[in-house]
Write a protein that holds these residues in place. Sequence first.
Motif, mmCIF file in Angstrom:
data_model
loop_
_atom_site.group_PDB
_atom_site.id
_atom_site.type_symbol
_atom_site.label_atom_id
_atom_site.label_comp_id
_atom_site.label_asym_id
_atom_site.label_seq_id
_atom_site.Cartn_x
_atom_site.Cartn_y
_atom_site.Cartn_z
ATOM 1 N N SER A 1 0.840 -1.200 0.000
ATOM 2 C CA SER A 1 0.000 0.000 0.000
ATOM 3 C C SER A 1 0.879 1.256 0.000
ATOM 4 N N PRO A 2 0.463 2.327 -0.701
ATOM 5 C CA PRO A 2 1.275 3.547 -0.717
ATOM 6 C C PRO A 2 1.181 4.348 0.585
ATOM 7 N N TYR A 3 0.300 3.961 1.501
ATOM 8 C CA TYR A 3 0.094 4.780 2.696
ATOM 9 C C TYR A 3 0.926 4.269 3.865
ATOM 10 N N ASN A 4 1.731 5.174 4.432
ATOM 11 C CA ASN A 4 2.602 4.780 5.532
ATOM 12 C C ASN A 4 2.139 5.297 6.881
ATOM 13 N N SER A 5 1.110 6.141 6.879
ATOM 14 C CA SER A 5 0.612 6.637 8.162
ATOM 15 C C SER A 5 -0.888 6.874 8.049
ATOM 16 N N VAL A 6 -1.511 7.014 9.222
ATOM 17 C CA VAL A 6 -2.950 7.246 9.243
ATOM 18 C C VAL A 6 -3.274 8.543 8.499
ATOM 19 N N LEU A 7 -2.447 9.585 8.725
ATOM 20 C CA LEU A 7 -2.728 10.881 8.090
ATOM 21 C C LEU A 7 -2.681 10.787 6.565
ATOM 22 N N GLU A 8 -1.675 10.071 6.043
ATOM 23 C CA GLU A 8 -1.600 9.884 4.585
ATOM 24 C C GLU A 8 -2.857 9.186 4.068
ATOM 25 N N LYS B 1 -14.708 6.140 9.676
ATOM 26 C CA LYS B 1 -15.296 6.874 8.549
ATOM 27 C C LYS B 1 -16.047 8.109 9.048
ATOM 28 N N ASN B 2 -16.810 7.944 10.130
ATOM 29 C CA ASN B 2 -17.569 9.070 10.685
ATOM 30 C C ASN B 2 -16.650 10.159 11.211
ATOM 31 N N LEU B 3 -15.648 9.743 12.010
ATOM 32 C CA LEU B 3 -14.785 10.721 12.666
ATOM 33 C C LEU B 3 -13.955 11.503 11.650
ATOM 34 N N THR B 4 -13.429 10.781 10.643
ATOM 35 C CA THR B 4 -12.527 11.446 9.697
ATOM 36 C C THR B 4 -13.266 12.040 8.500
ATOM 37 N N GLU B 5 -14.572 11.762 8.422
ATOM 38 C CA GLU B 5 -15.395 12.258 7.297
ATOM 39 C C GLU B 5 -14.774 11.898 5.955
ATOM 40 N N THR B 6 -14.473 10.614 5.789
ATOM 41 C CA THR B 6 -13.858 10.140 4.541
ATOM 42 C C THR B 6 -14.844 9.273 3.755
ATOM 43 N N ASN B 7 -14.448 8.948 2.517
ATOM 44 C CA ASN B 7 -15.263 8.054 1.688
ATOM 45 C C ASN B 7 -14.781 6.632 1.870
ATOM 46 N N MET B 8 -15.568 5.812 2.537
ATOM 47 C CA MET B 8 -15.150 4.416 2.671
ATOM 48 C C MET B 8 -16.349 3.508 2.457
ATOM 49 N N THR B 9 -16.116 2.417 1.719
ATOM 50 C CA THR B 9 -17.163 1.437 1.480
ATOM 51 C C THR B 9 -16.907 0.225 2.357
ATOM 52 N N SER B 10 -17.949 -0.227 3.059
ATOM 53 C CA SER B 10 -17.806 -1.409 3.902
ATOM 54 C C SER B 10 -18.007 -2.661 3.042
ATOM 55 N N VAL B 11 -17.045 -3.580 3.090
ATOM 56 C CA VAL B 11 -17.178 -4.832 2.334
ATOM 57 C C VAL B 11 -17.242 -5.998 3.319
ATOM 58 N N ALA C 1 0.920 -2.153 9.910
ATOM 59 C CA ALA C 1 0.034 -1.582 10.927
ATOM 60 C C ALA C 1 0.209 -0.065 10.942
ATOM 61 N N LEU C 2 -0.901 0.674 10.832
ATOM 62 C CA LEU C 2 -0.810 2.135 10.866
ATOM 63 C C LEU C 2 -1.124 2.679 12.257
ATOM 64 N N ALA C 3 -2.020 2.007 12.982
ATOM 65 C CA ALA C 3 -2.375 2.477 14.319
ATOM 66 C C ALA C 3 -3.092 1.375 15.085
ATOM 67 N N ALA D 1 -5.479 7.741 19.134
ATOM 68 C CA ALA D 1 -5.573 8.999 19.880
ATOM 69 C C ALA D 1 -4.333 9.860 19.664
ATOM 70 N N GLU D 2 -3.165 9.219 19.485
ATOM 71 C CA GLU D 2 -1.919 9.963 19.293
ATOM 72 C C GLU D 2 -1.902 10.754 17.987
ATOM 73 N N ILE D 3 -2.691 10.337 17.016
ATOM 74 C CA ILE D 3 -2.677 11.002 15.709
ATOM 75 C C ILE D 3 -3.025 12.482 15.875
ATOM 76 N N GLY D 4 -4.022 12.718 16.766
ATOM 77 C CA GLY D 4 -4.288 14.100 17.155
ATOM 78 C C GLY D 4 -5.094 14.920 16.173
ATOM 79 N N GLU D 5 -5.394 14.417 15.004
ATOM 80 C CA GLU D 5 -6.196 15.187 14.042
ATOM 81 C C GLU D 5 -7.439 14.394 13.661
ATOM 82 N N HIS D 6 -8.290 15.050 12.880
ATOM 83 C CA HIS D 6 -9.497 14.408 12.334
ATOM 84 C C HIS D 6 -10.345 13.743 13.413
#
Lengths: 502, 328
Positions: free
Chosen positions: B139-146, B175-185, B223-225, B242-247
């Motif tokens: 995956s290209p994502y290395n952190s929760v923020l990315e 999905k709710n907290l970060t207000e992102t687009n995610m589909t549940s499979v 593992a991202l978090a 909780a450490e992420i601190g954003e979103h």
Amino acid sequence: MEIFSEVLHIFLSLDNFLAIAVGVVIGVVVGSIPGLTATMAVALALPFTFSMQPVAAILLLVGIYKGGMYGGSITAILIRTPGSPANACTLLDGYPMAQQGHAKKALKMSLYSSCIADFISNIALIFFAAYLAKLALSFGAPEFFWLICFSLTIIISLASGSMIKGLLAALMGILLSMVGLDVVYGSQRLTFGNYNLMDTISFIPLLIGLFALPEIMEFYRKKALPHLKTKASGVGVTLAEMKRSMKSIVRGSLIGVIIGAIPGTGATAAAFISYSDARRRSPNKANFGKGEVEGVAAAEAGNNGVAGATMIPLLSLGIPGDVITAIILGAFMVHGLSPGPIMFQENLPLIYALFIGIMFSSVLLLVVGNMAIKYFSVIADIPKSILFPIVLMFCVYGAYAVNNDTFDIWLMLAFGVLGYIFNRAAIPAAPFLIGFILGPMFEDNLRRSLLIGSNDLSIFVRGPITWFFIALTAGSILLAIYRYVMAQRMARRAADTSQEAS
Amino acid sequence: MNKLINAAWLAACGSALALTMSVSTASANDWPTDDVRLVVPYAPGGTTDVLARRVADLLQDELDANVIVENRPGAGSTVATARLARGGRDADHTILMASPGHTIGAAIYPDLTYDPVEDFLFIQNIIDIPNVMVVPANSPYNSVLEFVEAAKEQNMAFSHSGVGSSIHMSGELFKNLTETNMTSVPFAGSGAALPALLGGDVQVSFENMPTVYSHIRSGDLRALAVTSAERSEYLPDVPTMAEIGEHNLDQFVTTAWFGLIAHNSFSQEAHEAMQEALAAVMQREEFLDFAEQLGAEPGQVAGEEFKQFIAEEVERWDAVAEQAGIRQ
């Protein structure tokens, strides 16, 4: 060489041999009692393994698994009640054989075929685990979808007699499989607000009701069956029969191995796919469903081929393919082992010791199975007027035991009535069962594919595996149509010539 | 054959004798005066079942009585829980291994005949298992923020083990907290869900720690978090949500908890005996080893505190289910 001695050191202990033997015996006995499944036995045995050595603990559970997979065929053949869902297919030919006085032949064939399939499955586990695990990972929802489509075409070959009746039965099976919570939205479908139906209709009460009860009802309707003069149990398998069935056994085993390696399909589907494949290829096609020994062989090869192969995703990926392997995974964890690629690096001698034990379990299955046949085949000689009330008691108990729920007894009785109607109207029950098993897999994987692909249909043709199964599905349907047209043409020609003659 | 019958007879006598002996010693301590039934509201297999059997095995020694595990699956865990809520003659010897299904079930099943908080006595939280946000190794994502940034632009799919599972609800919460687009499979269990993640068909999952731990170690998953309040000692380099601190991710603290509950009529005497026995069980080396294998922390709360925790969980999942539209 060092590893070799370490493996032997781990394996060569009395505990391991005892564990396998006890496991296989428990499996065969429990598997043969309707309602008591191998899954339940494995779960119940789990706490006893906590204090055992890891290899012995796992081997005990594997022994139960393998014994149970075979044991279910005994009652399927003798009293038309599959001990476990995976053996439902075995009764299609096994029970007619028992009725014709060939109970022992059917039981022996089931055992030999089970052992051979088990052996082939173990070989696949030991030598091809890495390749098959990779194959399993490339099986996503769209690939699954097409595999199920292809499997659904076996209804065509199982709808003996009338195609319309077969399809009707299959559609009824699919409809009933939709009862319960919707997998994507969690909304209730066809539950009529009844909590007992929320988890879909329980499979075992359905199975017992559909197959065992109609036989009992039929007996009391007719009041008497002709008495067989000879011993009903009959003789064993001849060499010629074994030779004739060998190809089906090997093919069935390979089908079982592939299905077993892919998490989430299961032994029941494997048995039916193997059975229909054997039927399609056999020169004795017409005799399938009426007591063909090759049918018993193919069905049992299919489900036992799964048993070793389900260990492939478990050991190499840490992924349990069914409930039993999920419990075995639990047993690994209790002993401080986590199956997966890491285990092959850290605990290689232990894995090899397990492999030796698993191979050994196939041999033990043959020994224990032979003993079981000796005692169980006596059942075929018991007069039906004594046997059937006892069977009925077991049916009620079996239906109840699955969930400890009286609702399931009512469910079983309802399916008994449905099965009886099927019998009277000559509607085959096998397509109903296929619909019930494969229907949800068809729907789930269709919807899952659409979710993954964001409703883009191109996901259904995304790679060689999908193309392969699309080709198989299309081929299977075209072949059926071709055969139908040819049969019609032959019939017309025959009618024409007979008209000319007159 | 005769020998066999004799042996069976002897064994039966022996076990009958053992049974009477165990009852007689037990009656000296008042409770339990009978076998204790430990209800598992799911089918055999799975974490709840394996845990219950392990705990039952250890409890037997401590209580000096038989602890019989009984599986009563149905409608999430709500069929068994509804039965427990009805009480009855053996309510004083019946306990149930509750799990997130208890609180999530209350949020998603309509017309429950019981109140998930008020109708029960909460004995002890036994273990907590964190969930881990994992992505495939390539995956290209290395952190929760990315990941969150990308998920705001494009649709992401997350796999889970079934509607209403803690894995599913964690995904919905994210999905709710970060207000992102995610589909549940949805898949039928974690075993079926994992290949989709390993094979890259879905981009992320919020799996239970024991399911993915070996894959994280082998490098097949990243593992991202972790979702627990503190970092897990098994993955010390992985931050908590909780450490992420954003979103709004500071509100993302959730674990798959497992604990024993009973009917409200469970006597004070029984409650005390159970708490004492459980305290002993949770000190046992076998238990601690088992918890370690699960990547779990021994439970922290009991009694009123446990009840308070349940009440908060019910409220939280109720809101998530409402927002995700998972309610009939």
